[in-house]
Write a protein that holds these residues in place. Structure first.
Motif, short mmCIF file in Angstrom:
data_model
loop_
_atom_site.label_atom_id
_atom_site.label_comp_id
_atom_site.label_asym_id
_atom_site.label_seq_id
_atom_site.Cartn_x
_atom_site.Cartn_y
_atom_site.Cartn_z
N LEU A 1 0.82 -1.21 0.00
CA LEU A 1 0.00 0.00 0.00
C LEU A 1 0.86 1.26 0.00
O LEU A 1 2.02 1.24 0.42
N LYS A 2 0.25 2.36 -0.45
CA LYS A 2 0.91 3.66 -0.36
C LYS A 2 1.03 4.03 1.12
O LYS A 2 0.34 3.48 1.96
N GLU A 3 1.90 4.99 1.42
CA GLU A 3 2.23 5.33 2.81
C GLU A 3 1.00 5.65 3.65
O GLU A 3 0.84 5.12 4.74
N GLU A 4 0.10 6.54 3.15
CA GLU A 4 -1.07 6.93 3.93
C GLU A 4 -1.96 5.73 4.26
O GLU A 4 -2.35 5.52 5.40
N GLU A 5 -2.27 4.94 3.24
CA GLU A 5 -3.15 3.79 3.43
C GLU A 5 -2.47 2.72 4.29
O GLU A 5 -3.12 2.04 5.07
N ARG A 6 -1.16 2.60 4.18
CA ARG A 6 -0.42 1.60 4.95
C ARG A 6 -0.49 1.91 6.44
O ARG A 6 -0.73 1.03 7.26
N VAL A 7 -0.32 3.18 6.80
CA VAL A 7 -0.37 3.58 8.20
C VAL A 7 -1.76 3.31 8.78
O VAL A 7 -1.89 2.78 9.89
N VAL A 8 -2.81 3.64 8.03
CA VAL A 8 -4.18 3.40 8.48
C VAL A 8 -4.41 1.90 8.66
O VAL A 8 -5.01 1.47 9.65
N ALA A 9 -3.95 1.09 7.71
CA ALA A 9 -4.14 -0.36 7.79
C ALA A 9 -3.39 -0.96 8.98
O ALA A 9 -3.88 -1.87 9.64
N GLU A 10 -2.19 -0.47 9.26
CA GLU A 10 -1.42 -0.99 10.39
C GLU A 10 -2.10 -0.65 11.72
O GLU A 10 -2.12 -1.46 12.63
#
Length: 74
Positions: free
Chosen positions: A27-36
């Motif tokens: 995922l892109k950085e923004e979506e990755r942080v939300v998913a984590e």
């Protein structure tokens, strides 16, 4: 090779853990942080005595946030 070859190597839980980690990494950085953040688990336990549950205690207390509760009201 069969699509179920992974079953000979590891359990279904391990398979889903690997797949989720690979998806989050893609995922892109923004979506990755939300998913984590969504993947974090809060673990609580409760001691029972004589058929009565005691207070629930967090194994690791969640971080305190100062933000107000979000409301769906407009």
């Amino acid at each position: 090779m069969s699509s179920a070859t992974w079953r000979n190597v590891f359990t279904y839980n391990k398979y889903t853990q690997i797949a989720a980690r690979a998806l989050r990494a893609s995922l892109k950085e923004e979506e990755r942080v939300v998913a984590e953040k969504r993947g974090m688990t809060m673990l609580r336990y409760q001691r029972w005595e004589n058929g009565q549950g005691g207070p629930q205690t967090y194994l690791v207390p969640p971080p305190e946030t100062d933000t107000a509760k979000k409301s769906a009201a407009v």
